[in-house]
Scaffold this motif. Structure first.
Motif, short mmCIF file in Angstrom:
data_model
loop_
_atom_site.label_atom_id
_atom_site.label_comp_id
_atom_site.label_asym_id
_atom_site.label_seq_id
_atom_site.Cartn_x
_atom_site.Cartn_y
_atom_site.Cartn_z
N ASP A 93 41.43 0.70 -29.64
CA ASP A 93 40.18 1.27 -30.14
C ASP A 93 39.68 0.32 -31.22
O ASP A 93 40.14 0.37 -32.35
N TYR A 103 44.76 12.52 -22.78
CA TYR A 103 45.41 12.59 -24.09
C TYR A 103 46.63 11.67 -24.07
O TYR A 103 47.40 11.68 -23.10
N TRP A 121 45.61 10.58 -29.38
CA TRP A 121 44.24 10.18 -29.11
C TRP A 121 43.75 10.82 -27.81
O TRP A 121 44.55 11.20 -26.97
N CYS A 122 42.44 10.91 -27.68
CA CYS A 122 41.87 11.39 -26.42
C CYS A 122 40.64 10.56 -26.07
O CYS A 122 39.94 10.06 -26.96
N LEU A 123 40.40 10.38 -24.78
CA LEU A 123 39.23 9.65 -24.33
C LEU A 123 38.83 10.13 -22.94
O LEU A 123 39.60 10.82 -22.27
N ALA A 180 44.48 15.57 -31.27
CA ALA A 180 44.11 14.22 -30.83
C ALA A 180 42.72 13.83 -31.31
O ALA A 180 41.78 14.61 -31.27
N ARG A 181 42.61 12.60 -31.76
CA ARG A 181 41.34 12.06 -32.24
C ARG A 181 40.64 11.31 -31.11
O ARG A 181 41.29 10.64 -30.31
N LEU A 217 46.40 1.53 -29.74
CA LEU A 217 46.76 2.94 -29.54
C LEU A 217 48.01 3.07 -28.67
O LEU A 217 48.82 3.96 -28.88
N VAL A 250 38.73 8.47 -29.06
CA VAL A 250 38.69 7.01 -29.07
C VAL A 250 37.23 6.58 -29.01
O VAL A 250 36.50 6.95 -28.09
#
Length: 226
Positions: free
Chosen positions: A119, A175, A191-193, A21-22, A124, A24
């Motif tokens: 984002d 995630y 994605w992760c935040l 995961a990328r 997303l 955010v």
């Protein structure tokens, strides 16, 4: 940002996409009102793709920013509800003048409200199967509590109309991956935040949506979103 999962019962499927995961960078969680660019006025059955494209009456675009294609964020409607209401009034006039009243009887397609997570300009998660105000509020309520979930817990696992969304809690993080629902979640769409950021934005979006809805209902004289 701590990206470790420490799942109670980690699945290989979740491990694959959460590890890839990328982060955010500029998250925005909000509810979005769909803005129609035109109204289809042709036959309702047996239309060809060419007819579907050509037999449409264009609508003027409301003077509101579109943060995603054909979508205006509730945050950009606050204090400018009259502009969005005027757009809906014009849409209703066109639809009625061409006998398309059945399309005005439910939120989809013209009055759909959908939660979304962006984002910057990249969408997303978009909940494409969500159309009504209660559905959007329900999602935002769940997201407002993501900080309470233990690491590894599945927060959302939706598979609707050929589209999938999975959200899993990490240590202070969240995630998520949204994909076409075929096969396992793709690692390049994950994605992760920070959980606290998402929870705070979702709670604010929930309250904002309720306030905007009240004002739009007053201006339009009817509730077309529920």
């Amino acid at each position: 940002m701590d990206r470790s999962m420490d799942m109670d019962d980690p699945s290989a499927e979740d491990a694959a996409w959460t590890l890839a995961a990328r982060p955010v960078v500029s998250p925005l969680c909000d509810a979005f009102f769909l803005v129609a660019e035109s109204v289809y006025v042709g036959r309702e059955d047996g239309m060809t793709p060419a007819q579907w494209e050509s037999e449409r009456v264009p609508l003027p675009r409301p003077d509101l920013p579109l943060r995603a294609p054909s979508r205006v964020a509730a945050a950009d409607v606050v204090g400018r509800e009259d502009i969005l209401a005027a757009h809906y009034e014009g849409l209703i006039r066109v639809a009625r003048s061409h006998g398309r009243t059945r399309a005005l009887a439910q939120p989809f397609p013209f009055f759909a409200i959908r939660p979304a997570l962006l984002d910057g300009e990249e969408v997303l998660a978009s909940w494409p199967w969500s159309d009504t105000l209660p559905e959007a509020l329900g999602v935002l309520e769940v997201l407002s509590r993501v900080g309470e979930a233990a690491p590894g817990r599945v927060i959302l696992d939706d598979l609707e109309q050929g589209w999938g969304l999975r959200i899993v809690a990490g240590k202070g993080t969240v995630y998520l991956v949204e994909w076409d629902g075929e096969g396992s979640p793709p690692v390049n769409a994950a994605w992760c935040l920070e959980a606290s950021v998402l929870a705070g934005q979702a709670a604010a979006a929930r309250d904002r949506l309720q306030a905007v809805h009240v004002r739009l209902r007053q201006l339009l004289g009817r509730d077309v979103w529920s």
